[in-house]
Design a protein around this motif. Structure first.
Motif, PDB file in Angstrom:
ATOM      1  N   LEU A  56      -2.630  -1.573  -3.195  1.00  0.00           N
ATOM      2  CA  LEU A  56      -3.670  -0.580  -2.935  1.00  0.00           C
ATOM      3  C   LEU A  56      -3.034   0.803  -2.963  1.00  0.00           C
ATOM      4  CD1 LEU A  56      -6.714  -1.005  -2.208  1.00  0.00           C
ATOM      5  CD2 LEU A  56      -5.371  -3.062  -1.869  1.00  0.00           C
ATOM      6  N   GLY A  94      -6.807   3.641   1.005  1.00  0.00           N
ATOM      7  CA  GLY A  94      -6.045   2.516   0.466  1.00  0.00           C
ATOM      8  C   GLY A  94      -5.448   1.672   1.584  1.00  0.00           C
ATOM      9  N   THR A 136       0.857  -1.191   0.000  1.00  0.00           N
ATOM     10  CA  THR A 136       0.000   0.000   0.000  1.00  0.00           C
ATOM     11  C   THR A 136       0.888   1.234   0.000  1.00  0.00           C
ATOM     12  OG1 THR A 136      -1.821   1.106   1.142  1.00  0.00           O
ATOM     13  CG2 THR A 136      -0.314  -0.125   2.523  1.00  0.00           C
ATOM     14  N   GLU A 148      -8.159  -0.335   3.313  1.00  0.00           N
ATOM     15  CA  GLU A 148      -8.602  -1.484   2.521  1.00  0.00           C
ATOM     16  C   GLU A 148      -7.558  -2.597   2.556  1.00  0.00           C
ATOM     17  OE1 GLU A 148     -11.634  -1.270   1.606  1.00  0.00           O
ATOM     18  OE2 GLU A 148     -11.779  -3.208   0.572  1.00  0.00           O
TER      19      GLU A 148
END
Ligand SMILES: Cc1cc2nc3c(=O)[nH]c(=O)nc-3n(C[C@H](O)[C@H](O)[C@H](O)COP(=O)(O)OP(=O)(O)OC[C@H]3O[C@@H](n4cnc5c(N)ncnc54)[C@H](O)[C@@H]3O)c2cc1C
Ligand SMILES: Nc1ncnc2c1ncn2[C@@H]1O[C@H](COP(=O)(O)O)[C@@H](O)[C@H]1O
Lengths: 248, 323
Positions: A113, A42, A5, A45
């Protein structure tokens, strides 16, 4: 499942930016910084996917040494470790994507992400460039993500409505604002984050030339609109719209 | 290599008006590069769109008519566009800064080893091509140059007039990009918000509501006002987040950018991120109970009033004028 991420350090979106008198950039003294708003979604998630499927979340930032603060925030939220690619240079999205390409080759994540755009440079390019360099599929502007059987099914916010796309992993997803509610870093989370591993590299270590493809030559303030008038009542508004602005 | 390639966008078998604004940008750019304007259309049985594109006086209209392009997928469209850029000797590849353009163009740039400018609002030649673009939620405008031979540009269409048909029709050429469809990306569905109202980005009048409206039902009065003037309906992010309005209505830095003749901001405070999407409007009307709301700093006409009273009264009085 290994999840990467990305976290960008940006100026606080609630502050008004000022431009340097010589138009070479924006004033940085006294400016507050924080994690790019879209990257918060992001990171959230990424952690949610790990909570469901198990695995590891690695947060990556490219920027000045102070970006360790945003990386610690990501780890306080729940990322397991972090990588800072340290540079003071102003990067275009292409340089960001080229650096990330090298990181991906080292880390071999199953899914990445990212945020749909940086709220400072407003470009919305880095994820799509990275996907192309890796020859991976992409699902941008996500409001819903389901991961199962090596595929991600992603609901996307697009002009005219919403759209759903399936991508085979490894793939890249960018977060839109309605994807989730980013969690706050808890106090124990913050304490734990201090002991989580944070590796620092440089673009040179990765063998990436970060020279931009897009050079910024000048920064200017937009033309300001002048505040107009406060009117008495609806009748006056109707009259002005009809007889002054001539729009009715 | 001096030509400018426009990637056309279409919806429901019709050309989107935003593409016509990109054609205007492309004409400006081609004048500077001394090249031609060409257009690429990807789709499946969208012959009517190809015929329309032929009307704008461009040099070539390439039409890749293939079921592989029936539904938009960046993974399939980007290599086809890169192939068309080579076929047409394009120095600039451009498309609207719509969600499709934003999703697609960076992949095209990566394939062409090109630098990309997002949201261009102008192009000029001042010792080489220069583009201007807004950033920081519209609080800064930068002038940029792209150092690569090919340049990819997403165009902020509100800054360019829609091109008008020019008379002579360009012959439509069928084009086969010769690209195999992606095996790693699949289109599932597109759920269109169907509406009788004009598209937000095309409308001459936009009526937008904010969190101050307090419920989705109360958006009815926003719709009534919009319908009286044949306008589109918009919303602030707070109104969308609160579930009063669909996400497709969001105006601002992270939503749509609009620049109608007339914009109504009703019960919207005027955060910079909202202003980023509407301050290019020609006339701005603000209706807000708070005289200190920042929206009044950018509005031409302000009413310090309760929207629940002022909006129905306004709709009624405008309706009488329109009738
Ligand atoms: C990264 C980022 C991106 C963002 N992107 C966007 C974006 O694209 N678009 C966007 O809009 N926002 C965006 N925002 C959010 C933005 O900062 C504001 O929070 C938002 O615009 C506020 O919406 P609002 O004006 O409806 O709500 P509020 O700020 O809550 O304002 C409500 C207003 O209604 C008025 N009011 C209340 N009752 C009445 C009444 N009866 N009659 C008349 N007036 C009344 C109040 O006086 C107040 O001014 C973004 C924020 C961030 C951090
Ligand atoms: N310097 C950076 N460090 C880490 N991530 C970044 C950086 N720049 C961009 N990104 C990521 O890429 C996304 C899109 O960025 P941009 O192309 O700048 O709009 C952001 O939301 C981040 O997730």
């Amino acid at each position: 499942m290994k999840i990467l991420t990305t976290v960008k350090r940006v100026t606080d979106p609630d502050m008004k930016v000022k431009i340097k008198p010589d138009q070479s950039g924006v004033v940085t003294e006294g400016v507050e910084y924080k994690m790019n708003s879209f990257d918060e979604y992001g990171v959230e998630e990424a952690i949610a996917i790990k909570e469901e499927h198990g695995g590891e979340v690695v947060a990556v930032s490219i920027g000045p040494s102070q970006s360790t603060k945003e990386l610690r925030t990501a780890m306080a939220m729940g990322a397991d470790r972090a990588i800072l690619v340290e540079t003071d240079a102003d990067l275009d999205s292409d340089a960001v994507a080229r650096v990330l390409t090298e990181i991906v080759q080292r880390e071999e994540p199953d899914v990445i992400l990212m945020g749909k755009q940086s709220v400072d440079s407003d470009r919305s390019q880095a994820a799509q460039l990275l996907a192309s360099y890796l020859d991976w599929p992409q699902a941008t502007f996500a409001y819903d993500v389901e991961v199962a059987d090596g595929w991600a099914t992603v609901g996307r916010e697009v002009d005219g409505g919403t759209s759903t796309k399936r991508i085979r992993l490894p793939g890249i997803i960018t977060a839109d604002l309605r994807l989730n509610e980013p969690r706050y870093a808890s106090l124990p989370g913050i304490m734990k984050a201090k002991r989580k591993p944070l590796e620092t590299l440089t673009p040179d270590d990765l063998g990436v030339d970060i020279a931009p493809r897009v050079n910024v030559l000048k920064f200017e303030a937009p033309e300001e609109r002048e505040a107009g008038e406060i009117l008495e009542d609806v009748d006056e508004l109707v009259d002005r719209l009809k007889n002054e602005a001539n729009v009715i | 290599m001096a030509n400018v390639l426009v990637v056309a966008e279409h919806l429901d078998g019709a050309l989107r008006k935003v593409t016509r604004s990109v054609i205007t940008f492309a004409r400006d750019a081609a004048e500077l590069t001394g090249g031609d304007v060409d257009v690429l259309l990807l789709g499946s049985d969208v012959d009517a769109v190809a015929e329309e594109l032929a009307q704008y006086g461009v040099s070539r209209v390439l039409y890749a008519n293939d079921s592989a392009y029936a539904n938009y997928l960046a993974e399939n469209y980007a290599p086809a566009i890169a192939a068309a850029a080579e076929e047409t000797d394009a120095a600039i590849v451009c498309a609207p800064a719509s969600t499709t353009g934003k999703d697609l163009l960076p992949r095209v740039a990566a394939s062409l080893e090109a630098g990309m400018v997002s949201d261009a609002i102008s192009v000029s030649d001042d010792d080489g091509l220069k583009f201007r673009r807004p950033l920081w939620a519209g609080n800064v405008i930068t002038t940029v140059e792209v150092v690569t031979p090919v340049k990819v540009v997403s165009v902020r269409t509100t800054d360019f007039d829609a091109a008008e048909p020019s008379g002579d029709a360009t012959p439509v050429e069928s084009f086969d990009p010769g690209v195999a469809p992606s095996e790693t990306a699949e289109f599932v569905s597109f759920d269109q918000v169907k509406s009788e109202r004009p598209e937000l980005t095309d409308a001459e009048v936009v009526v937008a509501g904010g969190r101050g409206l307090r419920s989705g039902e109360n958006f009815e009065m926003i719709m009534d006002l919009a319908d009286t003037l044949g306008g589109a309906v918009g919303a602030s992010r707070a109104a969308v987040d609160s579930g009063y309005a669909p996400n497709d209505w969001q105006i601002g830095q992270t939503g749509k950018v609009v620049a109608p003749q007339l914009y109504f901001a009703v019960a919207i405070s005027g955060a910079i991120q909202h202003l980023a999407g509407m301050k290019g409007s020609q006339n701005i009307v603000a209706i807000n109970t708070d005289p200190d709301a920042p929206i009044f700093q950018v509005s031409d006409y302000g009413l310090v009033a309760d929207a629940f009273e002022a909006v129905p009264e306004l709709t009624e009085k405008l309706q009488k004028l329109v009738d």
